[in-house]
Design an enzyme around this catalytic site. Structure first.
Site, PDB file in Angstrom:
ATOM      1  N   GLU A 138       0.788  -1.266  -0.018  1.00 52.16           N
ATOM      2  CA  GLU A 138       0.019   0.002   0.110  1.00 52.16           C
ATOM      3  C   GLU A 138       0.823   1.386  -0.121  1.00 52.16           C
ATOM      4  O   GLU A 138       2.066   1.323   0.386  1.00 52.16           O
ATOM      5  CB  GLU A 138      -0.886   0.122   1.282  1.00 52.16           C
ATOM      6  CG  GLU A 138      -0.231   0.058   2.590  1.00 52.16           C
ATOM      7  CD  GLU A 138      -1.204  -0.022   3.803  1.00 52.16           C
ATOM      8  OE1 GLU A 138      -2.322   0.425   3.425  1.00 52.16           O
ATOM      9  OE2 GLU A 138      -0.744  -0.632   4.771  1.00 52.16           O
ATOM     10  N   ASP A 145      13.133   2.993 -10.525  1.00 56.69           N
ATOM     11  CA  ASP A 145      12.974   2.090  -9.281  1.00 56.69           C
ATOM     12  C   ASP A 145      13.550   0.651  -9.912  1.00 56.69           C
ATOM     13  O   ASP A 145      12.900  -0.268  -9.503  1.00 56.69           O
ATOM     14  CB  ASP A 145      11.831   2.220  -8.436  1.00 56.69           C
ATOM     15  CG  ASP A 145      12.102   1.491  -7.108  1.00 56.69           C
ATOM     16  OD1 ASP A 145      13.064   1.233  -6.834  1.00 56.69           O
ATOM     17  OD2 ASP A 145      10.862   1.263  -6.532  1.00 56.69           O
TER      18      ASP A 145
END
Length: 852
Positions: free
Chosen positions: A567, A708
């Protein structure tokens, strides 16, 4: 060792904390390792954060000299706390007590006498400190040489600051004034440190042992342990939690005038028939544990090595849970330097951990053990259970009223904290906008003498939070200001912009076929999980904005929830199962599964309360993902945008992410034959790396920047199929891979290029750097975090060495199974000059040429 600080240091320390510094802690950025050199913030006596009711005393001379007036640099009441009676030599009956309401790491104390505008002249010449973590067992502080007495004040008005070496971990602290002759004393005090986020309240371990090395006596005992010491150490904390990492040579120490071996606690294999040392860690409450970091000595020429395996048991109630987790770090017989070994704890819930560390050689030595964790969501107690402080009561006091008042204080404190967080967030947003504009200007205009003078002026006026939180020396301040100070700044900006002359316009760069490096020309999507999915060129985004989404609406009722993968600030990522997914897919895409079998998918879901910007970013992310068509990029399968919550449905590979997949395997070889652990061939690892390069080649052809790239963001399917994804950042499992730098998004600094960290430049070239780290992870089978021997601050410091280019930077070592040509490819990905790094096309071709 106690030392006085300069007047400048005093003024800096007694200032109220800057809101951004407070927010660093309030927003729950949990850092598992504290540094005494960084953790030096006033805890609230002078600033008023510590409430009057949390300050008590053994006695008071009058109501106007009560404990609540013992605040540093305050002149209220009669100007200080003063005990009722004259303090006698060596008397320890009088004390001023502070309740911090939670455990804190305290590194510094400040004292002051009673001046009261010139009418007072009482002060404490000396004092002692006692502290407690639970309010019942009190411990006398001693310095590293065993001395308890701290030199105090010489007049009534000067502030005297003293380092606590070693620092203390406590909730309650008592100042106990002393004199060398009978006299009246008064005190004003302050504590400096930070919240003890590890939550560790004690560790139990065997007593450290004595080594004789080449005629030198080396004492490896825990000399500052504050619990009971017999055959073992129980119910205390000591050198393993003092924030001081040992040197490479265990016979030396950071601390002067101590004995050889002081920094380490060590044990000899011959004293432990089972070949392991057991240490039990007790915590303040049930926590969700992510990682454990153990700083180990590794001087193998002297028969000292880090542990070869650790087995950890968890306890949340009365019994130790089974099965335990086991972790085996990659042994290093080349580099004898000390290092941190990061042990994944896989989000186990516990209030106690018992770890058995197995010897790899004759000696095993630890200097620090720290934990990264989050407090369990269902346990929101603000203080450890049964830790109410002992308070003096007066006749007529109503105990019931005290309990109600305490609850009211907690409620008010929570409301104030929420308001403070909201204000701090606004400040951060404004600050980031200003900082972004400064970067854009630096990328657009050449520097002249006027701008240089203006920059210098602003530096003198600014109180940089970055500088205060991470004092890495004069060269390590706020990144944009750091770069402007250095003479080679112009050259670096030219390199970063892909030009050898003055910065060119974005149009000129585009015409020459050179990707423009300025972040101002990049559209950064926030992403549902709080990450930037891809950094997309603004021109490309403009082209996409006029097109419809090429993905069908999917009936959300067909999604069966399996588990939550992660999340972020604006949404969640769920693992779901879908039956009949093939019926909704176009002809260009097919699943490598039985048509009658359910399919696993990842569902990104936007929270209903997400703001308008997040909602727009989510729709843009869908638009971008729908255009990505490559066998090595996760495919967008469907969307649910006709009603809230908005969802996007992407592929999820059956073997999970590459990091977890490889960490469960061993390299194929003779040693693997003796183990039941599944193995993987080097050829498979090479093939997976080639697939990652292929996917990144596709993204770079669109001028998309991933930002990333890491094994945690690569998914593994059947037959070692790899697909690049983006939601590793949202998973608690990988929270230890990200690091927050003053108001900016959390960043994966161990995978980032030096220019990304220091200049904020995210480009295809910085993705190439990250690929080199990802390739290293793959060939290490993800058994070790990149630069595991370095702390986060040291990783940032290493980027400065790349910037200065004086050949002192550290590179990741060559993995044991890595051929020389592949390691040479890694090193080329980490070249200082971004233009000299290979393209993903070149990387892909090189990997194909080196295929086994």
């Amino acid at each position: 060792m106690m030392k006085s600080l300069s007047p400048f240091e005093m003024r800096q320390l007694v200032k109220p904390k800057f809101p951004l510094v407070m927010l660093f802690y309030l927003l729950g950025v949990v850092r598992s390792q504290v540094s005494p050199g960084v953790c030096r913030y006033p805890l609230g006596m002078s600033g008023g954060q510590i409430q009057d009711e949390d300050i008590s005393a053994s006695s008071q001379w009058s109501e106007s000299t009560a404990a609540r007036y013992g605040r540093l640099d305050f002149e209220e009441g009669d100007g200080a706390w003063c005990p009722e009676i004259t303090v006698e030599p060596d008397s320890l009956k009088e004390f001023l007590q502070i309740d911090l309401r939670s455990l804190h790491f305290i590194t510094l104390v400040g004292t002051q006498g009673r001046h009261a505008g010139g009418i007072g002249n009482e002060f404490a010449q000396m004092y002692k400190i006692k502290y407690s973590r639970d309010g019942s067992r009190w411990i006398s502080w001693r310095n590293r040489q065993g001395r308890q007495v701290i030199e105090g004040n010489r007049n009534a008005y000067d502030i005297v600051l003293k380092d606590l070496e070693p620092p203390i971990i406590a909730r309650f602290v008592r100042f106990m004034p002393m004199t060398d002759h009978s006299m009246n004393v008064c005190m004003r005090v302050e504590l400096y440190g930070c919240e003890w986020l590890d939550g560790l309240v004690s560790y139990n371990a065997p007593v450290g042992q004595h080594m004789i090395f080449q005629g030198l006596h080396v004492y490896l005992n825990d000399s500052v342990y504050d619990g009971a010491v017999g055959y073992s150490m129980t119910e205390g904390l000591g050198q393993l939690t003092d924030g001081m990492s040992g040197l490479d040579d265990f016979t030396l120490s950071h601390v002067y005038s101590v004995w050889p071996g002081y920094d380490y606690v060590g044990w000899n294999n011959e004293s432990f028939p089972e070949g392991q040392v057991e240490i039990t860690f007790e915590f303040d409450r049930i926590r969700n544990f992510t990682t454990m970091k153990v700083h180990c000595n590794n001087m193998f020429p002297r028969n000292v090595k880090m542990f070869k395996q650790v087995v950890c048991y968890f306890r949340s109630e009365t019994d130790w849970e089974n099965p335990p987790i086991a972790f085996s770090p990659v042994m290093d017989n080349v580099d004898p330097s000390a290092r941190f070994v990061t042990v994944p704890l896989h989000n186990h819930m516990a209030n106690a951990i018992k770890c058995q560390y197995y010897f790899a050689d004759t000696w095993m030595m630890f200097s620090e053990i720290t934990f990264q964790s989050d407090t369990a969501m269902y346990n929101t107690t603000l203080a450890p259970p049964n830790t109410d402080p002992p308070t003096s009561t007066q006749p007529g006091d109503d105990p019931t009223h005290k309990v109600d008042d305490s609850n009211t204080r907690i409620l008010i404190g929570c409301l104030v904290a929420i308001i403070f967080i909201l204000v701090a967030i606004i400040v951060i947003i404004l600050w980031r906008q200003v900082w972004q504009k400064m970067l854009e200007k630096s990328e657009t205009f050449p520097y002249n003498s006027n701008s240089t003078r203006s920059s210098s002026s602003s530096e003198q006026e600014s109180n940089s939070t970055y500088e205060r939180i991470f004092p890495l020396g004069p060269d390590y301040q706020e990144p944009s200001r750091l770069i402007r100070k250095l003479p080679e700044f112009s050259q670096v900006m030219e390199e970063a912009a892909g030009t050898n002359s003055a910065p060119k316009s974005p149009q000129a760069s585009a015409q020459e076929g050179v990707p423009h490096y300025a972040e101002a020309d990049i559209v950064n999507l926030q992403g549902v999980t709080g990450s930037n999915t891809y950094a997309v060129p603004a021109v490309t985004m403009d082209l996409l904005s006029g097109k419809d989404v090429a993905v069908e609406e999917f009936p959300r009722k067909l999604l069966t929830f399996k588990e939550k993968l992660g999340e972020g600030q604006f949404g969640e990522v769920h693992l779901c199962e879908v039956e009949g997914m093939q019926d909704f897919m176009n002809e260009d895409f097919s699943f490598d599964t039985n048509p009658n079998m359910p399919v696993l998918v990842a569902v990104k879901m936007l929270r209903a309360d997400a703001n308008k910007n997040a909602r727009n970013d989510f729709l843009k992310e869908i638009k971008i993902m729908s255009r990505l068509k490559d066998p090595n990029i996760v495919h967008l399968l469907g969307v649910c945008v006709c009603s809230d919550p908005l969802c996007m449905i992407t592929e999820y590979m059956e073997n999970g992410d590459l990091n977890q997949f490889l960490s469960r395997h061993e390299p194929e070889g003779l040693s693997a034959l003796l183990s039941t652990t599944p193995t993987v061939r080097y050829s498979n690892l090479h093939d997976m790396a080639t697939q990652i390069a292929s996917g990144m080649k596709y993204l770079s052809s669109l001028n998309f920047v991933h930002r990333d790239l890491a094994t945690r963001n690569c998914l593994v399917g059947k037959n070692y199929t790899i697909k690049i994804a983006d939601f590793g950042m949202s998973r608690n499992l990988y929270s230890g891979d990200y690091y927050r730098i003053q108001g900016r998004a959390v960043l994966p600094i161990r995978w980032m290029s030096w220019e990304s960290i220091l200049l904020g430049k995210f480009t295809t070239a910085s993705d190439v750097w990250a690929f080199g780290v990802t390739l290293w992870e793959t060939l290490m089978l993800c058994k070790e975090q990149p630069y595991s021997q370095l702390s986060d601050e040291q990783v940032i410091e290493n980027t400065g060495e790349f910037f200065r280019d004086q050949k002192r930077q550290s590179y990741l070592p060559q993995p044991a199974i890595c051929p020389d040509p592949i390691y040479k490819l890694m090193l080329s990905c980490w070249r200082r000059n971004a233009k000299e790094r290979p393209s993903f096309q070149n990387i892909y071709n090189t990997l194909l040429e080196c295929q086994v």
